[in-house]
Motif scaffolding. Structure first.
Motif, PDB file in Angstrom:
ATOM      1  N   PRO A   1       4.333  -4.248   8.972  1.00 48.93           N
ATOM      2  CA  PRO A   1       4.030  -2.892   9.280  1.00 48.93           C
ATOM      3  C   PRO A   1       3.144  -2.709  10.377  1.00 48.93           C
ATOM      4  O   PRO A   1       2.122  -3.530  10.548  1.00 48.93           O
ATOM      5  CB  PRO A   1       3.598  -2.039   7.972  1.00 48.93           C
ATOM      6  CG  PRO A   1       3.916  -3.011   6.649  1.00 48.93           C
ATOM      7  CD  PRO A   1       3.883  -4.436   7.317  1.00 48.93           C
ATOM      8  N   CYS A   2       3.201  -1.905  11.259  1.00 50.99           N
ATOM      9  CA  CYS A   2       2.178  -1.697  12.156  1.00 50.99           C
ATOM     10  C   CYS A   2       0.609  -1.180  11.459  1.00 50.99           C
ATOM     11  O   CYS A   2       0.587  -0.479  10.646  1.00 50.99           O
ATOM     12  CB  CYS A   2       2.518  -0.547  13.239  1.00 50.99           C
ATOM     13  SG  CYS A   2       0.980   0.157  14.032  1.00 50.99           S
ATOM     14  N   ILE A   3      -0.290  -2.155  11.962  1.00 49.92           N
ATOM     15  CA  ILE A   3      -1.449  -1.696  11.476  1.00 49.92           C
ATOM     16  C   ILE A   3      -2.288  -1.000  12.436  1.00 49.92           C
ATOM     17  O   ILE A   3      -3.582  -0.918  12.123  1.00 49.92           O
ATOM     18  CB  ILE A   3      -2.387  -3.335  11.083  1.00 49.92           C
ATOM     19  CG1 ILE A   3      -2.583  -3.977  12.398  1.00 49.92           C
ATOM     20  CG2 ILE A   3      -1.605  -3.829   9.935  1.00 49.92           C
ATOM     21  CD1 ILE A   3      -3.276  -5.217  12.273  1.00 49.92           C
ATOM     22  N   ARG A   4      -1.932  -0.331  13.331  1.00 49.44           N
ATOM     23  CA  ARG A   4      -2.568   0.527  14.345  1.00 49.44           C
ATOM     24  C   ARG A   4      -3.769  -0.155  14.993  1.00 49.44           C
ATOM     25  O   ARG A   4      -4.668   0.558  15.200  1.00 49.44           O
ATOM     26  CB  ARG A   4      -3.000   1.834  13.520  1.00 49.44           C
ATOM     27  CG  ARG A   4      -1.903   2.679  13.112  1.00 49.44           C
ATOM     28  CD  ARG A   4      -2.354   3.775  12.263  1.00 49.44           C
ATOM     29  NE  ARG A   4      -3.554   4.376  12.604  1.00 49.44           N
ATOM     30  CZ  ARG A   4      -3.882   5.546  13.437  1.00 49.44           C
ATOM     31  NH1 ARG A   4      -2.993   6.059  13.944  1.00 49.44           N
ATOM     32  NH2 ARG A   4      -5.008   5.570  13.528  1.00 49.44           N
ATOM     33  N   CYS A   5      -3.568  -1.382  15.042  1.00 49.11           N
ATOM     34  CA  CYS A   5      -4.764  -2.084  15.855  1.00 49.11           C
ATOM     35  C   CYS A   5      -5.036  -1.845  17.393  1.00 49.11           C
ATOM     36  O   CYS A   5      -5.901  -1.974  17.726  1.00 49.11           O
ATOM     37  CB  CYS A   5      -4.391  -3.484  15.718  1.00 49.11           C
ATOM     38  SG  CYS A   5      -2.997  -4.216  16.641  1.00 49.11           S
TER      39      CYS A   5
ATOM     40  N   PHE B   1       3.320 -10.235   2.686  1.00 45.03           N
ATOM     41  CA  PHE B   1       2.194  -9.115   2.464  1.00 45.03           C
ATOM     42  C   PHE B   1       0.880  -9.748   1.685  1.00 45.03           C
ATOM     43  O   PHE B   1      -0.193  -9.455   2.254  1.00 45.03           O
ATOM     44  CB  PHE B   1       2.859  -7.991   1.681  1.00 45.03           C
ATOM     45  CG  PHE B   1       3.589  -7.074   2.712  1.00 45.03           C
ATOM     46  CD1 PHE B   1       2.924  -6.140   3.674  1.00 45.03           C
ATOM     47  CD2 PHE B   1       4.925  -7.064   2.526  1.00 45.03           C
ATOM     48  CE1 PHE B   1       3.674  -5.384   4.272  1.00 45.03           C
ATOM     49  CE2 PHE B   1       5.671  -6.004   3.423  1.00 45.03           C
ATOM     50  CZ  PHE B   1       5.031  -5.526   4.134  1.00 45.03           C
TER      51      PHE B   1
ATOM     52  N   LEU C   1       0.126  -1.076   3.507  1.00 48.13           N
ATOM     53  CA  LEU C   1      -0.309  -1.742   4.723  1.00 48.13           C
ATOM     54  C   LEU C   1       0.049  -0.968   5.962  1.00 48.13           C
ATOM     55  O   LEU C   1       1.086  -0.749   6.107  1.00 48.13           O
ATOM     56  CB  LEU C   1      -0.088  -3.229   4.985  1.00 48.13           C
ATOM     57  CG  LEU C   1      -0.806  -3.832   6.139  1.00 48.13           C
ATOM     58  CD1 LEU C   1      -2.262  -3.692   6.286  1.00 48.13           C
ATOM     59  CD2 LEU C   1       0.050  -5.276   6.665  1.00 48.13           C
ATOM     60  N   GLY C   2      -0.913  -0.285   6.495  1.00 55.36           N
ATOM     61  CA  GLY C   2      -0.585   0.327   8.038  1.00 55.36           C
ATOM     62  C   GLY C   2      -0.341   1.891   7.829  1.00 55.36           C
ATOM     63  O   GLY C   2      -0.520   2.694   8.614  1.00 55.36           O
ATOM     64  N   TYR C   3      -0.160   2.126   6.402  1.00 56.64           N
ATOM     65  CA  TYR C   3       0.172   3.677   6.195  1.00 56.64           C
ATOM     66  C   TYR C   3      -1.033   4.561   5.664  1.00 56.64           C
ATOM     67  O   TYR C   3      -0.877   5.654   5.674  1.00 56.64           O
ATOM     68  CB  TYR C   3       1.200   3.819   5.531  1.00 56.64           C
ATOM     69  CG  TYR C   3       2.509   3.246   6.061  1.00 56.64           C
ATOM     70  CD1 TYR C   3       3.394   4.163   7.078  1.00 56.64           C
ATOM     71  CD2 TYR C   3       3.108   2.079   5.559  1.00 56.64           C
ATOM     72  CE1 TYR C   3       4.506   3.487   7.682  1.00 56.64           C
ATOM     73  CE2 TYR C   3       4.161   1.679   6.591  1.00 56.64           C
ATOM     74  CZ  TYR C   3       4.851   2.224   7.366  1.00 56.64           C
ATOM     75  OH  TYR C   3       5.937   1.975   8.046  1.00 56.64           O
TER      76      TYR C   3
ATOM     77  N   PRO D   1      -8.694  -1.135  11.605  1.00 57.98           N
ATOM     78  CA  PRO D   1      -7.520  -0.534  12.822  1.00 57.98           C
ATOM     79  C   PRO D   1      -6.758   0.449  11.931  1.00 57.98           C
ATOM     80  O   PRO D   1      -6.566   1.526  12.556  1.00 57.98           O
ATOM     81  CB  PRO D   1      -6.703  -1.988  13.046  1.00 57.98           C
ATOM     82  CG  PRO D   1      -6.956  -2.543  12.086  1.00 57.98           C
ATOM     83  CD  PRO D   1      -8.288  -2.628  11.449  1.00 57.98           C
ATOM     84  N   VAL D   2      -6.185   0.222  10.646  1.00 52.43           N
ATOM     85  CA  VAL D   2      -5.351   1.257  10.254  1.00 52.43           C
ATOM     86  C   VAL D   2      -6.093   2.695  10.273  1.00 52.43           C
ATOM     87  O   VAL D   2      -5.061   3.757  10.412  1.00 52.43           O
ATOM     88  CB  VAL D   2      -4.942   0.761   8.794  1.00 52.43           C
ATOM     89  CG1 VAL D   2      -3.811   1.812   8.065  1.00 52.43           C
ATOM     90  CG2 VAL D   2      -4.251  -0.653   8.812  1.00 52.43           C
ATOM     91  N   SER D   3      -7.308   2.763   9.777  1.00 50.01           N
ATOM     92  CA  SER D   3      -7.744   4.226   9.259  1.00 50.01           C
ATOM     93  C   SER D   3      -8.461   4.720  10.694  1.00 50.01           C
ATOM     94  O   SER D   3      -8.880   5.656  10.598  1.00 50.01           O
ATOM     95  CB  SER D   3      -8.365   3.912   8.023  1.00 50.01           C
ATOM     96  OG  SER D   3      -9.324   3.266   8.101  1.00 50.01           O
ATOM     97  N   ALA D   4      -8.827   3.728  11.667  1.00 48.89           N
ATOM     98  CA  ALA D   4      -9.620   4.117  12.757  1.00 48.89           C
ATOM     99  C   ALA D   4      -8.579   4.829  13.906  1.00 48.89           C
ATOM    100  O   ALA D   4      -7.727   4.777  13.864  1.00 48.89           O
ATOM    101  CB  ALA D   4     -10.539   2.854  13.394  1.00 48.89           C
ATOM    102  N   SER D   5      -9.418   5.502  14.640  1.00 46.31           N
ATOM    103  CA  SER D   5      -8.603   6.212  15.973  1.00 46.31           C
ATOM    104  C   SER D   5      -8.203   4.806  16.856  1.00 46.31           C
ATOM    105  O   SER D   5      -9.000   3.829  16.780  1.00 46.31           O
ATOM    106  CB  SER D   5      -9.702   7.034  16.626  1.00 46.31           C
ATOM    107  OG  SER D   5      -9.144   7.389  17.898  1.00 46.31           O
TER     108      SER D   5
ATOM    109  N   VAL E   1      -8.987  11.606  12.333  1.00 48.29           N
ATOM    110  CA  VAL E   1      -8.271  10.656  13.186  1.00 48.29           C
ATOM    111  C   VAL E   1      -6.949  11.127  13.997  1.00 48.29           C
ATOM    112  O   VAL E   1      -6.937  11.282  15.184  1.00 48.29           O
ATOM    113  CB  VAL E   1      -8.003   9.306  12.722  1.00 48.29           C
ATOM    114  CG1 VAL E   1      -6.941   8.610  13.492  1.00 48.29           C
ATOM    115  CG2 VAL E   1      -9.251   8.640  12.657  1.00 48.29           C
TER     116      VAL E   1
END
Ligand code: SF4
Ligand code: SF4
Lengths: 523, 343
Positions: free
Chosen positions: A376-380, B72, B116-118, B279-283, B324
Motif C-alpha cells: 500500500p502507499c505509505i504517503r511518503c 507485510f 499500513l498506509g491508511y 509518512p503515513v499520518s503526516a502531511s 492533514v
C-alpha cells in the motif's frame, strides 16, 4: 571544450538514473543491410491514416510514395527500398496494447533503385517561401523523430500573431541506454545544423538553442565546432545538467528558456518551437537533397543483446533483423521494449517493424517475475518530490484507483507526462503510471461516449423538434387558412351586399333616367 | 522470440518500504543505547515486550483480515511502531501496560483503519496517548536515571517490577522527569532558578534526558543525510518550538523555560525526527509539511506551558494528524504550466 555560458532554469523533481550509455556509443553507426522483408505501417504519425496508393504485386522504387497525404494531419509513407509489394495486411505493430495495423509488406529486390522518385531539390532554400518548404517537409513524410511522431510541417506552421523567439532543438536524450541522437550529433552535425537553418527560415526566427545533456561531451563539442565552422551566430549549443526527464519537451523548454508551456497548450503559445536533431537532419535531406524520410538512426542495446550498437535502419526493418545486426540475443534476454526503460513500449514479439518513432530497441535482463509485489502507499511523498510537473502522484493514484476521475482531473491528471519518475522512486513499488494511463483512457472514452450520447441526444431532440415544428407549422397553416377563409367569406358577404346595393342603386338610377327621358320625350 | 509484455518504467529505484523502515530502526539505535545506559533492564524489557506484542498483533490482524502475511510482516512497520512506543514508555513499564499500548497502536490505530498506509493517526502516538489518559500514574513513574543503571536495578528486581507490579524499594528510585519537575514546581510558585538548583538539571536540560535528546538528534541527522526524511518536518517543528519558547523566555525567564530546555528535555527531538515524520499520518506536500510540523511545535509548547500534561508531543501530533487532509488540500504545489491556485 568550448562552453557557452547560458543561464539555465531549474525544473522541479527529476532523477539521477544509471545511464548505461557507454555500452552503445563507442562504435560508428553502420547502415543495416536490407532484411528479406520490410513491413511498413501506413500510419507512423499522430493524426489520420494516409491513403494507400499501391496494390499487391506493384513494383516500387526506393523513395516512392506508397500512401499519400491529402487531408489534414496526414503524412505520407514511402518505400524504404525498391522491390515488390507482396502483401497489404494487418500486422502487429509497436503499440502499448499490442494492436495490429495495416502495413505494406515489401520484398526488396536488392537494387536499392531510386528510379526517378527523388523530389526536386531546393539547393538554395532561402529563395523558397516557407509555405512551399512546409509542403515539401510534409511530402517527405517527416514527423517528430524523438518518439512523439507529430507531423513536423504542422509544428512549423506558426501564426503571425505570436512571433517565434526561439527554435529549441532537443538533443537532451535523457532516457538511459539510448544513444542514437548522441551518435547522430557526433556524426552528422552539419546536416543537423543545416536542417536547423531551414527551420529558422520557415518560422522566421533569429535564434536557435540546441540543448544537450552534459553526459554527452563529444556531441556537445562536435556540434559547437560545427556551429563555429558554419560561422553561424544565431545557433547556440547549451549543455544542460544530466537529469531525467530533461529531454521531455516541456521540461527542456523550461530549463533552457525559463518559460512554461501552458497546461494543455503548445510551445508556440510562448514563442517556442521544439524539434529533435534527427528531424532537423531529415528536413535538410528532404529540402536540399529531395529525399523522403525512409531511414533513421536507432540504438539496439541492453544486457540482452551481444553487441549493443547504433544502426542506420531502413524503416520497416523487423526488430529481429536488427537484433541479428547487434550480435543476436544473449542468454540474459528477458524483455523487449521499443524506447527507453522509463517510457518505452514493451513488445511481445521481435517481428514488429522499426518505424519513424523507433529510437531504441532495448532488450533487458529483468524478468517479469522479478517484480516486487506492490505494497500500500505509505504517503511518503517521494513520488511528489520526483515529479517534474509538480503533481501529487499519490493523490492521482488514489483517485484513479477509486475511479474518482473528476478529482483526478482536478489534480491535473492530464499534465502528467508519464515520465515514470514517481513509479521509479515509489518504495511500495506501486505501478503508478499504469493507473494514470488507465484513468486517462477511461476519461477519454467517457468523453467520447458523452460526446456520442450528446450527439445522439441532439439528434433525437432535433428529430422531436422537427416533428414538433412540422406539427406547429401545420397547425399554423391551418389556422391561417381558417382565418383566411373567414376573412374571405366576410369580405365576400360585404362585397356581395355592396354589389347588390350598388346594383340596386344603378337600377334605380337607370329607372329614374328612363323616366326623365320618357318625361322629356313626353313633354 | 516472444517476450512478456509489461508497462514502463522497466527499472525501479532501490528504495523499498522495508529498507526505509530498517533505516529508521538504525537511526533509533543511538538514542536507545543512551536510554539503556541510564535505565538498564527497564529499557530492554520495554523494547522486547513491545516488539513481541506488536508482531503478534500484526500477524493476528493480517490473518483476520485475510491479507498476505509475509510481505507485510517483513516491512518492519510494526517494529518501528513498537520501538517508538517502547522508548516513549517509562522504563520498567509493567507488561500489561505495554501490551495494551500495542493493542491501541496496532489493532485500533492501524488495522481498524485499513492497515499500513491508511491510518490517519500515528499508531505509536495513539497507543501512548491512550495509556497516558487511562493510566496517568503508571505512565509518569520514571525511575530516576542513574549512570549505568544495570548496576542499580538488577535483573531480578526488573523482572519483578515488570511482571509482578513493583516492590517496596521502588518508590525510592523514582523521580519526576525534568519537564514534570519544572511544571510541578512552577505550580508551587518557585522560580526557575530555584528549580534548577536542585541538581537534577544539566548543561542543556534534564541530566540524563539531554543526552538522550542529543542521541535522537544524531540519529535524525543521519536520516536526513540518508534522505529517508526531508528537512521540512524537523526544521519546522523544532523551529516553531524554539520560536515560541524564545519569545516567552525573553518576556520572563523566571517563569518560562529557555528554548534550549524545551528542545532537549522531553520528546521534542524524538518527535521532530521520528514521530512527526511518519509518512503515513503526516502531511505530504512540501509546504504542508511546514505547516503541519510548525503546528505540532506550537501546540507542544502551549500544552507544556499551560496545559495539563508535562509533555505534549503525542497530543500535538494527533491533533495535527486530524488537520492533514485539509493542509494537504490547500498546499498543493503549483503544477507545471498552470497559474498558482488555492493556498
Ligand atoms: S512514492 Fe509510493 S508510497 Fe510514497 S507516496 Fe508516492 S505512491 Fe505512496
Ligand atoms: S509519471 Fe506523471 S505523475 Fe509520475 S512523475 Fe512523471 S509526470 Fe509526475
Amino acid at each position: 571544450m568550448i562552453q557557452t555560458l547560458r543561464k539555465l532554469w531549474r525544473n522541479p523533481g527529476g532523477l539521477h538514473l544509471d545511464y548505461h550509455k557507454e555500452i552503445s556509443n563507442t562504435k560508428p553507426v553502420v547502415h543495416v543491410p536490407l532484411a528479406d522483408e520490410l513491413i511498413i505501417p501506413l500510419q507512423q504519425h499522430t493524426g489520420y491514416k494516409p491513403t494507400l496508393t499501391v496494390a499487391v504485386g506493384d513494383y516500387v522504387y526506393k523513395g516512392q510514395e506508397i500512401a499519400s497525404h491529402t487531408g489534414f494531419m496526414k503524412v505520407p509513407v514511402h518505400a524504404s527500398t525498391s522491390g515488390t509489394i507482396t502483401a497489404i495486411e494487418e500486422r502487429p505493430i509497436a503499440h502499448p496494447s499490442g494492436l495490429s495495423d495495416l502495413c505494406v509488406v515489401l520484398k526488396p529486390d536488392g537494387k536499392d533503385d531510386w528510379g526517378n522518385t527523388r523530389l526536386s531539390p531546393y539547393p538554395d532554400y532561402t529563395q523558397v517561401d516557407g509555405e512551399t518548404l512546409r509542403l515539401r517537409i510534409c511530402a517527405a513524410g517527416i514527423v517528430g523523430m524523438g518518439g512523439a511522431v507529430f507531423p513536423s510541417a504542422i509544428k512549423l506552421n506558426v501564426h503571425d500573431n505570436i512571433p517565434i523567439e526561439t527554435l529549441v532543438i532537443n538533443g537532451a536524450e535523457c532516457e538511459p541506454y539510448i544513444t542514437c541522437d548522441d551518435m547522430l550529433m557526433r556524426e552528422q552535425p552539419e546536416e543537423i545544423l543545416r536542417g536547423v537553418q531551414i527551420m529558422m527560415h520557415i518560422i522566421n526566427t533569429q535564434h536557435a538553442l540546441i540543448g544537450i545533456e552534459d553526459n554527452k561531451p563529444e556531441a556537445i563539442a562536435t556540434m559547437q565546432a560545427a556551429v563555429a565552422s558554419l560561422g553561424e551566430r544565431r545557433i547556440e549549443i547549451a549543455a544542460i545538467p544530466t537529469l531525467y526527464p530533461s529531454g521531455s519537451e516541456k521540461q527542456l523548454i523550461k530549463i533552457l528558456t525559463g518559460k512554461e508551456v501552458p497546461s494543455g497548450g503548445r510551445p508556440a503559445q510562448v514563442g517556442i518551437v521544439c524539434h529533435n536533431p534527427a528531424t532537423a537532419r531529415a528536413i535538410y535531406r528532404a529540402v536540399v537533397l529531395g529525399e523522403p524520410l525512409i531511414d533513421r538512426y536507432l540504438t539496439v542495446t541492453g544486457k540482452g543483446v551481444a553487441e549493443p550498437c547504433n544502426l542506420e535502419v531502413p524503416l520497416g526493418t523487423p526488430v529481429q533483423h536488427l537484433i541479428e545486426q547487434a550480435g543476436g540475443y544473449t542468454a540474459a534476454a528477458k524483455r523487449l521494449a521499443m524506447g527507453g526503460p522509463m517510457m518505452g513500449i514493451s513488445l511481445q514479439s521481435d517481428q514488429i517493424p522499426a518505424v519513424k518513432a523507433t529510437n531504441c530497441i532495448l532488450v533487458s535482463d529483468v524478468a517479469e517475475t522479478e517484480q516486487q509485489t506492490a505494497l500500500p502507499c505509505i504517503r511518503c511523498g517521494r513520488c511528489a518530490e520526483s515529479c517534474p510537473a509538480s503533481l501529487l502522484p499519490q493523490q492521482l493514484y488514489w483517485y484513479a484507483r477509486s475511479r474518482d476521475f473528476d478529482k483526478a482531473e482536478q489534480y491535473h491528471l492530464f499534465d502528467c507526462i508519464e515520465c515514470g519518475c514517481c513509479a521509479y522512486v515509489c518504495p511500495s513499488h506501486i505501478k503508478l503510471v499504469d493507473y494514470y494511463r488507465f484513468a486517462k483512457a477511461e476519461i477519454r472514452s467517457q468523453r467520447e461516449a458523452k460526446a456520442k450520447a450528446d450527439l445522439a441526444r441532439e439528434r433525437h431532440e432535433f428529430h422531436l423538434e422537427r416533428i414538433e415544428r412540422a406539427k406547429r407549422e401545420k397547425a399554423e397553416k391551418l389556422a391561417k387558412h381558417k382565418e383566411q377563409a373567414k376573412t374571405n367569406t366576410d369580405d365576400g358577404k360585404k362585397a356581395a351586399i355592396q354589389a347588390a346595393l350598388e346594383r340596386a342603386k344603378a337600377k334605380k338610377a337607370d329607372a329614374a333616367a328612363a323616366q326623365t327621358a320618357n318625361g322629356e320625350t313626353s313633354a | 522470440m516472444m517476450f512478456n509484455k509489461r508497462t514502463s518504467p522497466y527499472v525501479t529505484g532501490k528504495q523499498d518500504v522495508s529498507v526505509i523502515m530498517r533505516q529508521v530502526l538504525y537511526a533509533l539505535v543511538p538514542g536507545t543505547l543512551v536510554l539503556i545506559w541510564y535505565f538498564g533492564w527497564g529499557m530492554i524489557s520495554n523494547l522486547l515486550l513491545a516488539i513481541v506484542f506488536a508482531e503478534l498483533l500484526e500477524w493476528g490482524m493480517l490473518t483476520l483480515r485475510q491479507r498476505p502475511v509475509r510481505p507485510f510482516l517483513s516491512d518492519y512497520s510494526a517494529v518501528v511502531t513498537a520501538w517508538l512506543l517502547a522508548v516513549a514508555m517509562p522504563a520498567f513499564a509493567p507488561w500489561w501496560l505495554i501490551a495494551l499500548a500495542m493493542v491501541f497502536a496496532v489493532v485500533i490505530a492501524k488495522h481498524l483503519y485499513g492497515g499500513l498506509g491508511y491510518n490517519p493517526f500515528n499508531p505509536a502516538m495513539i497507543g501512548y496517548a491512550a495509556m497516558l489518559v487511562s493510566y496517568p500514574v503508571q505512565m509518569t513513574i520514571w525511575p530516576a536515571p542513574l549512570d549505568f543503571s544495570f548496576a542499580h536495578i538488577g535483573l531480578g528486581q526488573a523482572v519483578q517490577q515488570v511482571f509482578a507490579g513493583g516492590s517496596q524499594s521502588w518508590d525510592a528510585l523514582t523521580a519526576a522527569t525534568p519537564l514534570d519537575a519544572v511544571k510541578v514546581n512552577l505550580g508551587l510558585h518557585k522560580t526557575l532558578n530555584e528549580i534548577y538548583a536542585n541538581g537534577q538539571f544539566g548543561l542543556l536540560a534534564g541530566q540524563a534526558w539531554q543526552w538522550v535528546s542529543v542521541a535522537w538528534l544524531l540519529g535524525g541527522l543521519w536520516l536526513l543525510w540518508q534522505r529517508i526524511i526531508s528537512w521540512h518536518i524537523p526544521v519546522a517543528l523544532l523551529g516553531s518550538l524554539t520560536l515560541m519558547a524564545g519569545i516567552f523566555w525573553m518576556i520572563n525567564p523566571q517563569v518560562y523555560s529557555s528554548p534550549l530546555f524545551h528542545l532537549f528535555s522531553g520528546a521534542a527531538m524524538l518527535g521532530a525526527f521520528f514521530i512527526a515524520t511518519d509518512p503515513v499520518s503526516a502531511s505530504t506536500t512540501p509546504l504542508g509539511k511546514l505547516y503541519y510540523a510548525g503546528g505540532i511545535g506550537a501546540f507542544t509548547y502551549i500544552i507544556r506551558t499551560w496545559g495539563g500534561y508535562p509533555d505534549a508531543v503525542a497530543f500535538s501530533v494527533i491533533m495535527l494528524n486530524m488537520a492533514v487532509p485539509l493542509i494537504d488540500y490547500y498546499t498543493q504545489p503549483r503544477v507545471y504550466g498552470t497559474k498558482r491556485q488555492q493556498g
